[in-house]
Write an enzyme that holds these catalytic residues in place. Structure first.
Site: not given
Ligand code: TA6
Length: 341
Positions: A66, A84, A165, A210, A299
């Site tokens: 993180r 994700q 990111h 966001d 990002e």
């Molecule tokens: O880039 C923004 C995002 O997609 C948000 O929607 C948020 O959830 C973030 O990334 C963090 O994602 P993660 O999977 O690292 O917790």
């Protein structure tokens, strides 16, 4: 022998994970973990940290680290069937000992080349063969540059989305503004991706954000009033028609020389995502409750329109970050000077 440290050093980081430390002679530095191909630190020549890294970051697979600069590939966010942000951020990358040359030769010594290739397990969840090369460079002025080169080595085309990111370290999110996105259209992730238009003011923060900004310029400035620091974020692309013309001539020449269909795709990274979780930080296990105040994600991304690569094609996307002191006297808080300088 002087006690000077080398420009590139491979050593152990948190939990014994391998990391590469880059050092520039004037004192700036960067750290890159092979886990995720993940830049976790970028310091200026005063030793000040410029990237945000959560105090609760978990340096342990399968969790992505993180903070820093996670690489989102082959999927950004939840724009697809994968987990994700895809899986490149929680795989082990390798040092690339023999990367293909870049069109321009650099004299920088503080750089490292990493490579990520899918394992048998990865191919089960995303059945496409590719080589993902990532060069991370620390420039002479302490600028941080990331260049991704993704090559399709499959027999079929594939499409992907992508993002750097980037978590920037800021003094206080309420004291920060972004220049370069005003008047743009954006998709609001907090409102089912509905499309809106910014109303002409610099972007400031007083609640969760966001957003995916569309058609963003190559240069964006993030101004931290309290720290008197301006981050300039450049994403590469197609700089101007002249350069583009030369580039394609070089590609054409290369394809004739090799007598094969070598085509390098050099796309703009069109979108910029801006994220701060605000109070939602409390629900993110690896982020301190109040840490949202000291982070801002900006990002460069290719999200809404996926990038498609035919067999043999390569996509290249570059991010360049610099941090300059800013003061009213120097004029660096003047948006026009920041973005045009
Ligand atoms: O880039 C923004 C995002 O997609 C948000 O929607 C948020 O959830 C973030 O990334 C963090 O994602 P993660 O999977 O690292 O917790």
């Amino acid at each position: 022998m002087s006690g000077e440290k080398p420009p590139v050093e491979i050593c152990k980081g948190v939990n014994g994970l391998d990391k590469v430390v880059l050092r520039e002679v004037r004192g700036s530095s960067a750290e890159v973990y092979l886990y995720g191909g993940h830049v976790t630190s970028w310091r200026n020549d005063h030793g000040e940290e410029l990237l945000f890294l959560s105090t609760k970051a978990i340096f342990k697979p399968p969790k992505a680290i993180r903070g820093g600069i996670p690489i989102c590939f082959p999927q950004f966010g939840s724009h697809g069937n994968l987990d994700q942000h895809g899986f490149a951020r929680n795989r082990f990358w390798s040092i690339d000992a023999t990367p293909p040359p870049f069109p321009t030769v650099s004299t920088n010594k503080a750089f490292t080349d990493l490579i990520f290739k899918p394992s048998e397990e990865d191919l089960k969840i995303w059945p496409h063969s590719y080589e993902f090369r990532l060069r991370i460079t620390l420039g002479p002025g302490g600028d941080l540059m990331l260049t991704s080169r993704i090559r399709n080595i499959d027999t079929k085309p594939f499409s992907f989305t992508f993002a750097y990111h980037t978590y920037l370290s800021v003094s206080d999110i309420s004291e920060v503004r972004i220049e370069g996105l005003e008047t743009l259209d954006y998709l609001d992730n907090l409102k089912a991706k509905e499309r809106f238009t910014e109303q002409g003011d610099a972007i400031t923060f007083e609640t969760e954000v966001d957003k995916i900004y569309l058609g963003t310029p190559t240069k964006i400035a993030i101004i931290d009033h309290e720290k008197k620091r301006t981050f300039v974020l450049r994403k590469d692309g197609l700089p101007d028609a002249g350069t583009l013309c030369v580039f394609w001539l070089v590609c054409y020449w290369a394809s004739l020389q090799k007598k094969l269909n070598l085509f390098i795709q050099f796309y703009c990274i069109f979108f910029s995502v801006v994220w701060n979780p605000w109070e939602k930080a409390k629900s993110i296990a690896d982020l301190g409750d109040d840490e949202y105040k000291h982070m801002l994600c900006v990002e460069p991304a290719a999200v809404e329109k996926a990038i498609t690569l035919k067999p043999g094609e390569e996509w290249k996307g570059r991010l360049e970050l610099s941090a300059v002191p800013s003061s009213y006297r120097s004029g660096q808080l003047d948006p026009q000077r920041v973005l045009q300088g």
